[in-house]
Enzyme design. Structure first.
Site: not given
Ligand code: F6P
Length: 533
Positions: A489, A379, A203, A209, A348, A262-263
């Site tokens: 972060k 199990h 987003k 990462e 979240e 995002g979620r």
């Molecule tokens: O660190 C959490 C977060 O901000 C989530 O809310 C989000 O879904 C994810 O990182 C990824 O963010 P992006 O889509 O901006 O890479």
């Protein structure tokens, strides 16, 4: 103005709890033969049986009164009409618009034309990839690699795995999210770069990462294809400028918008890998299923409203019985990733300690969401569910019709599904040997889908989205921001350059200094320049 726990609706529930705490679910069935009919709901082909809960009609009425007192109706209207209910970020929350048809205005502008235009672009793109008109340097795309994390990863991965029986010859879709290079190496190792499409989903297009993984995959493509690599790179983002700066061609960037959390973004172009895997018709069916749940949520009375009922039960156990955890138990291998998806969606959204207005919350908020697929989970951790000291309410989820023809397997699976909820409720409280005693009275919800299809998957995920929203309204928190992820972060960004040398560090607490120094002393290689592997 009352605080939440001082309010008359809360106080009424508190005194009702004292009665219910003495009851047993099994006795409630004895007292009410029609209990299954009274405490079950249907939406389309989905059945929710919530009769195995420690509730009676009074409980549900009092909980619904609490929801009314907390302004749920008003908040729902705000949600669906583009109100800026994500107040901390001053944003509307319109994932429902992504699967709807009605005009919705944000700052006076209807969002639907851009939603429809993006769906059309997804349609054209996925059709061409699936029928081979659009291929890579080496011809038809055989594989798609999706790079993203969190909300830009879990939903598409869950949906793609859940809908595997519907792929009908589409490309294989792989997901890599973790910055641990092992994840990406394992994903790329068997693939041919010349027939692999890479989708970078973020987003913000700033997530460290995702950008590091995207650079590594880009290098992998470039090493194999040279300048032709760009053609095989697609981005999905609300920050189209950053994606373009990264090197993605404008016509290969699929947008979404700041009013899509995002979620909650699976329904946007973030779902592109799903469309590639199962075709755009399947993706649209998923949107229709979610829309059906939206309409049910908007229109059904609270007492008959599936997401509201699930949320009220969550509040009941969390706030009146001290349950800290909630288990999600899909009896369906295709939904094995559902607990992970719901972990982000719920934790979240509801893992907050301050209310929308910045004041401290009054009582506990988000529960710990966890779980795994049955019967495997039976199990491993079911022992604690049955005989542990803690109360862990659970959702059991299954489909009546499997996608395979192994009737015997499905019958065994379903027999276990039914047996577990019955055992959790009834227990075996009178066994002679204390080790064989099961207290019972452990609450469960059972969700039965007729079949796991794109449509019913859409319904199921929208059900949980709205459940989370209702809980957030009752607790008075913002379900749509996530400031709690920022501190770590920022600290990681500060620590990263410290790892570029072997000097001892001193700028942190003694534990962190000690850990970093130990790592530097023990890492296998001396300092190497960071960069693509
Ligand atoms: O660190 C959490 C977060 O901000 C989530 O809310 C989000 O879904 C994810 O990182 C990824 O963010 P992006 O889509 O901006 O890479």
């Amino acid at each position: 103005m009352h605080t939440l726990t001082e309010s008359p609706a809360w106080q009424a529930l508190e005194s009702h709890r004292q009665t219910m705490a003495l009851a047993s679910i099994a006795q409630l069935f004895d007292a009410e033969p029609q209990r299954f009919a009274h405490f079950s709901l249907r939406v389309g082909g989905m059945l929710l049986d919530y009769s195995k809960n420690l509730v009676n009609q009074d409980t549900m009425h009092l909980l619904a009164e609490l929801a009314r007192a907390r302004g749920l109706g008003t908040q729902m209207r705000q949600l669906f009409s583009g109100g800026k209910i994500n107040v901390t970020e001053d944003r509307a929350v319109l994932h429902n618009a992504l699967r709807g048809e009605q005009a919705v205005l944000v700052d006076g502008v209807d969002v639907m034309p851009q939603v429809r235009a993006t769906l059309q672009r997804m349609q054209a793109f996925s059709d061409r990839v699936r029928d081979g008109r659009l291929g890579g340097h080496g011809g038809r795309y055989t594989d798609v690699v999706h790079i993203g994390i969190g909300g830009s990863h879990l939903g598409p991965m869950l949906a793609t795995r859940a809908l595997a029986p519907y792929t009908g010859g589409g490309p294989r879709v792989h997901f890599a999210s973790n910055i641990d290079l092992a994840a990406l190496q394992r994903t790329l190792a068997p693939l041919d770069a010349a027939t692999t499409l890479v989708i970078v989903v973020s987003k913000t297009f700033t997530t460290s990462e995702t950008l590091a993984n995207a650079r590594t995959v880009h290098d992998w493509l470039s090493r194999a294809l040279g300048a032709a690599a760009e053609r095989q790179l697609v981005a999905v983002t609300a920050n189209t400028q950053h994606a373009a700066e990264f090197g993605v061609a404008a016509e290969q960037i699929f947008p979404f918008w700041d009013w899509v959390g995002g979620r909650y973004s699976l329904w946007s172009a973030v779902g592109l890998p799903v469309a590639l895997a199962v075709g755009m018709d399947g993706f649209r069916q998923m949107l229709h299923g979610a829309h059906e749940m939206d309409e049910h949520f908007r229109n059904a009375a609270f007492e008959k409203n599936m997401p509201v009922v699930l949320a009220l039960l969550g509040v009941w156990y969390n706030n009146f019985f001290g349950a800290a955890a909630h288990a999600v138990l899909p009896y369906d291998e295709s939904l094995a990733l559902l607990p992970a998806f719901l972990q982000q969606l719920d934790m979240e959204s509801c893992g907050k300690s301050v209310c929308v207005d910045g004041t401290p919350v009054d009582g506990d908020t988000g529960m710990i969401i966890w779980g795994a697929a049955g019967t495997d989970a039976q199990h491993s951790f079911f022992q604690l569910l049955h005989q542990g000291t803690r109360l862990v309410p659970a959702d059991f989820i299954a489909a009546c019709q499997p996608h395979h023809t192994g009737e015997e397997h499905h019958a065994i699976l379903m027999a276990n599904f039914f047996a577990q909820t019955a055992a959790l409720m009834n227990g075996a409280p009178n066994a002679d040997n204390p080790h064989d005693r099961f207290p019972g009275n452990r609450p469960t919800n059972s969700l039965l889908l007729d079949r796991l299809t794109p449509h019913s998957l859409g319904q199921l995920l929208a059900l949980y989205e709205h459940k989370v929203f209702v809980q957030s309204v009752i607790w008075g928190i913002n379900a749509f921001d996530q400031p709690g992820v920022e501190l770590g972060k920022k600290l990681a960004a500060r620590i990263l350059p410290e790892l570029d040398n072997n000097e001892p560090v001193s700028g942190y607490d003694a534990s962190t200094n000690g850990l970093i120094d130990f790592y530097k002393a023990n890492r296998e290689t001396q300092f190497r320049e960071r960069g693509p592997q």
